[in-house]
Design a protein around this motif. Sequence first.
Motif, short mmCIF file in Angstrom:
data_model
loop_
_atom_site.label_atom_id
_atom_site.label_comp_id
_atom_site.label_asym_id
_atom_site.label_seq_id
_atom_site.Cartn_x
_atom_site.Cartn_y
_atom_site.Cartn_z
N GLN A 288 0.84 -1.19 0.00
CA GLN A 288 0.00 0.00 0.00
C GLN A 288 0.87 1.24 0.00
N LEU A 289 0.53 2.19 -0.83
CA LEU A 289 1.31 3.42 -0.96
C LEU A 289 0.56 4.56 -0.31
N ASP A 290 1.08 5.04 0.82
CA ASP A 290 0.45 6.14 1.53
C ASP A 290 1.32 7.39 1.53
N ALA A 291 2.46 7.33 0.90
CA ALA A 291 3.41 8.45 0.94
C ALA A 291 2.90 9.61 0.12
N PRO A 292 2.90 10.82 0.68
CA PRO A 292 2.47 11.98 -0.09
C PRO A 292 3.54 12.50 -1.04
N ALA A 293 4.74 11.95 -0.98
CA ALA A 293 5.83 12.43 -1.83
C ALA A 293 5.51 12.23 -3.29
N ASP A 294 5.88 13.18 -4.10
CA ASP A 294 5.75 13.12 -5.55
C ASP A 294 4.29 13.03 -6.00
N VAL A 295 3.41 13.68 -5.27
CA VAL A 295 2.00 13.71 -5.65
C VAL A 295 1.65 15.13 -6.08
N ALA A 296 1.08 15.25 -7.26
CA ALA A 296 0.66 16.55 -7.78
C ALA A 296 -0.85 16.54 -7.96
N ALA A 297 -1.51 17.61 -7.70
CA ALA A 297 -2.97 17.67 -7.83
C ALA A 297 -3.37 18.53 -9.03
N ALA B 208 -9.00 19.52 -8.24
CA ALA B 208 -9.43 19.25 -6.87
C ALA B 208 -9.87 17.80 -6.74
N GLY B 209 -9.39 17.12 -5.71
CA GLY B 209 -9.79 15.75 -5.45
C GLY B 209 -9.07 14.70 -6.28
N ALA B 210 -8.05 15.10 -7.03
CA ALA B 210 -7.30 14.15 -7.85
C ALA B 210 -5.81 14.36 -7.65
N GLY B 211 -5.03 13.33 -7.93
CA GLY B 211 -3.59 13.44 -7.78
C GLY B 211 -2.88 12.52 -8.75
N THR B 212 -1.57 12.60 -8.75
CA THR B 212 -0.74 11.79 -9.64
C THR B 212 0.25 11.01 -8.80
N LEU B 213 0.38 9.73 -9.09
CA LEU B 213 1.42 8.90 -8.48
C LEU B 213 2.51 8.67 -9.51
N ARG B 214 3.76 8.78 -9.07
CA ARG B 214 4.90 8.53 -9.95
C ARG B 214 5.87 7.64 -9.21
N GLY B 215 6.61 6.85 -9.96
CA GLY B 215 7.59 6.00 -9.32
C GLY B 215 8.57 5.44 -10.33
N THR C 108 3.95 6.76 -14.45
CA THR C 108 3.09 7.83 -13.95
C THR C 108 1.64 7.39 -14.08
N LEU C 109 0.89 7.62 -13.01
CA LEU C 109 -0.56 7.39 -13.01
C LEU C 109 -1.22 8.71 -12.67
N PRO C 110 -1.69 9.46 -13.68
CA PRO C 110 -2.28 10.78 -13.44
C PRO C 110 -3.77 10.71 -13.10
N ALA C 111 -4.26 11.79 -12.53
CA ALA C 111 -5.70 12.00 -12.30
C ALA C 111 -6.36 10.89 -11.49
N LEU C 112 -5.67 10.41 -10.45
CA LEU C 112 -6.28 9.41 -9.57
C LEU C 112 -7.19 10.13 -8.57
#
Length: 76
Positions: free
Chosen positions: A6-15, A18-25, A65-69
Amino acid sequence: VRAGAQLDAPADVAAPRAGAGTLRGRVTTAAGLPLADVLVVARPADPAARVAPRGASTDDAGRWTLPALPAGRWTV
């Protein structure tokens, strides 16, 4: 990130909205070498969530990159 972890880290998250974010790794071997063409899938951590899983393939450097989550907890 380990498979199924499970990924709970707020690092590298862009919004982007409103209510959406991006995960990168980045996916690498134990030796730190990048892995290309690996499918990375994010699923809502809550099995009752009405949100479809999202996926992305890694590039030559192992980046994904997983945008607009939607906001919430995700399992990668």
